[in-house]
Design an enzyme around this catalytic site. Structure first.
Site, mmCIF file in Angstrom:
data_model
loop_
_atom_site.group_PDB
_atom_site.id
_atom_site.type_symbol
_atom_site.label_atom_id
_atom_site.label_comp_id
_atom_site.label_asym_id
_atom_site.label_seq_id
_atom_site.Cartn_x
_atom_site.Cartn_y
_atom_site.Cartn_z
ATOM 1 N N LYS A 1 8.890 4.902 4.131
ATOM 2 C CA LYS A 1 10.552 6.557 4.189
ATOM 3 C C LYS A 1 9.832 7.471 3.695
ATOM 4 O O LYS A 1 10.702 8.775 4.529
ATOM 5 C CB LYS A 1 11.193 5.727 3.313
ATOM 6 N N GLY A 2 9.076 7.697 2.850
ATOM 7 C CA GLY A 2 9.493 9.152 1.722
ATOM 8 C C GLY A 2 8.975 10.239 2.562
ATOM 9 O O GLY A 2 9.922 11.519 2.499
ATOM 10 N N GLU B 1 3.053 14.538 5.434
ATOM 11 C CA GLU B 1 3.340 12.821 4.181
ATOM 12 C C GLU B 1 3.970 14.147 3.686
ATOM 13 O O GLU B 1 4.311 15.185 3.225
ATOM 14 C CB GLU B 1 2.293 13.595 3.232
ATOM 15 N N ASP B 2 5.146 13.314 2.477
ATOM 16 C CA ASP B 2 5.961 13.756 1.544
ATOM 17 C C ASP B 2 4.802 13.997 0.244
ATOM 18 O O ASP B 2 5.033 15.524 -0.057
ATOM 19 C CB ASP B 2 6.915 12.758 0.760
ATOM 20 N N ASP C 1 -0.963 11.966 -4.184
ATOM 21 C CA ASP C 1 -0.446 11.470 -5.774
ATOM 22 C C ASP C 1 -1.985 11.323 -6.153
ATOM 23 O O ASP C 1 -3.409 12.183 -6.591
ATOM 24 C CB ASP C 1 0.625 10.613 -6.457
ATOM 25 N N LYS D 1 0.041 16.530 -6.167
ATOM 26 C CA LYS D 1 -0.201 16.222 -7.146
ATOM 27 C C LYS D 1 -2.197 16.356 -7.432
ATOM 28 O O LYS D 1 -2.813 15.554 -7.350
ATOM 29 C CB LYS D 1 -0.365 14.996 -7.718
ATOM 30 N N PHE E 1 6.668 13.134 -12.195
ATOM 31 C CA PHE E 1 7.314 11.879 -11.015
ATOM 32 C C PHE E 1 8.583 12.580 -10.548
ATOM 33 O O PHE E 1 9.742 13.020 -11.418
ATOM 34 C CB PHE E 1 7.478 10.563 -11.855
ATOM 35 N N VAL E 2 8.787 12.977 -9.411
ATOM 36 C CA VAL E 2 9.571 13.838 -8.703
ATOM 37 C C VAL E 2 10.150 13.632 -7.585
ATOM 38 O O VAL E 2 9.502 12.424 -7.298
ATOM 39 C CB VAL E 2 8.725 14.976 -7.994
ATOM 40 N N ASP F 1 11.666 9.012 -3.485
ATOM 41 C CA ASP F 1 12.605 8.638 -4.625
ATOM 42 C C ASP F 1 12.040 8.231 -6.007
ATOM 43 O O ASP F 1 10.754 8.061 -5.996
ATOM 44 C CB ASP F 1 12.987 7.187 -3.467
#
Ligand code: IMP
Length: 178
Positions: free
Chosen positions: A46-47, A101-102, A105, A133, A154-155, A161
């Site tokens: 969902k991001g 992509e959101d 990481d 990141k 962590f954002v 979310d």
């Protein structure tokens, strides 16, 4: 009765205005590079849903969008295995694909999806991520366009979310560790 949820944000990392300007730049860049190529913008749900919604309007050339629902994260940790819950509707063979992509990481999710989509023989495939990141990578993966490189924090917000909440924040914020 639904649980009472209280949002706890430590600070705003990227304002909605900053995000808007950068998304418009990325959109203009994609429009320039893909003129006449009818690309497909694919986002991982969902991001990525808010980033895609804004990016698609900033890419002012004909293009299509599609979605893939995947599951790779539990709470704050990557599980390492990626599950495709719902696949694309479009056939990407011979098409120009932009994965939207959101955040990247560890790189595990993107690396899996990239390899998986390459097997479908697109004419080209690039990755455009809003956030990167860089320091937390566990696997090397090619990222072609980056909105903002960020530190290892962590954002949440703008689609991202924590336990399915905070996606609706208009900015990107650091979650209060407490
Ligand atoms: P990776 O597989 O570790 O690269 O993680 C990619 C996915 O994990 C992203 O598409 C996000 O959905 C999620 N993710 C990674 N870091 C964060 C974060 O700081 N906040 C929220 N979600 C994150």
């Amino acid at each position: 009765m639904a649980d009472q949820i209280e949002y706890k944000v430590a600070r705003i990392l990227l304002s909605s205005e900053k995000i808007r300007n950068r998304v418009n730049e990325l959109g203009a860049e994609i429009a320039r590079e893909y003129e006449g190529k009818n690309p497909i913008l694919i986002t991982l749900l969902k991001g990525g849903f808010i980033f895609l919604a804004d990016l698609t309007r900033a890419v002012e050339i004909p293009h299509e969008v599609d979605f893939m629902l995947i599951r790779s994260y539990e709470g704050k940790r990557s599980t390492g295995s990626v599950q495709i819950v719902q696949d694309l509707k479009l056939n990407i063979e011979g098409r120009h694909v932009v994965i939207v992509e959101d955040i990247v990481d560890t790189g595990l999710t993107l690396s899996y999806i990239r390899e998986h989509l390459e097997l479908r023989k697109p004419a080209s495939l690039i990755v455009c991520t809003l956030l990167d990141k860089v320091e937390t990578r566990k696997i090397e993966v090619k990222v072609d366009k980056v909105g903002f490189p960020i530190e290892d924090e962590f954002v949440v917000g703008y689609g991202l979310d924590y336990r399915q909440h905070y996606r609706n924040l208009p900015h990107i914020a650091i979650l209060d560790p407490k």
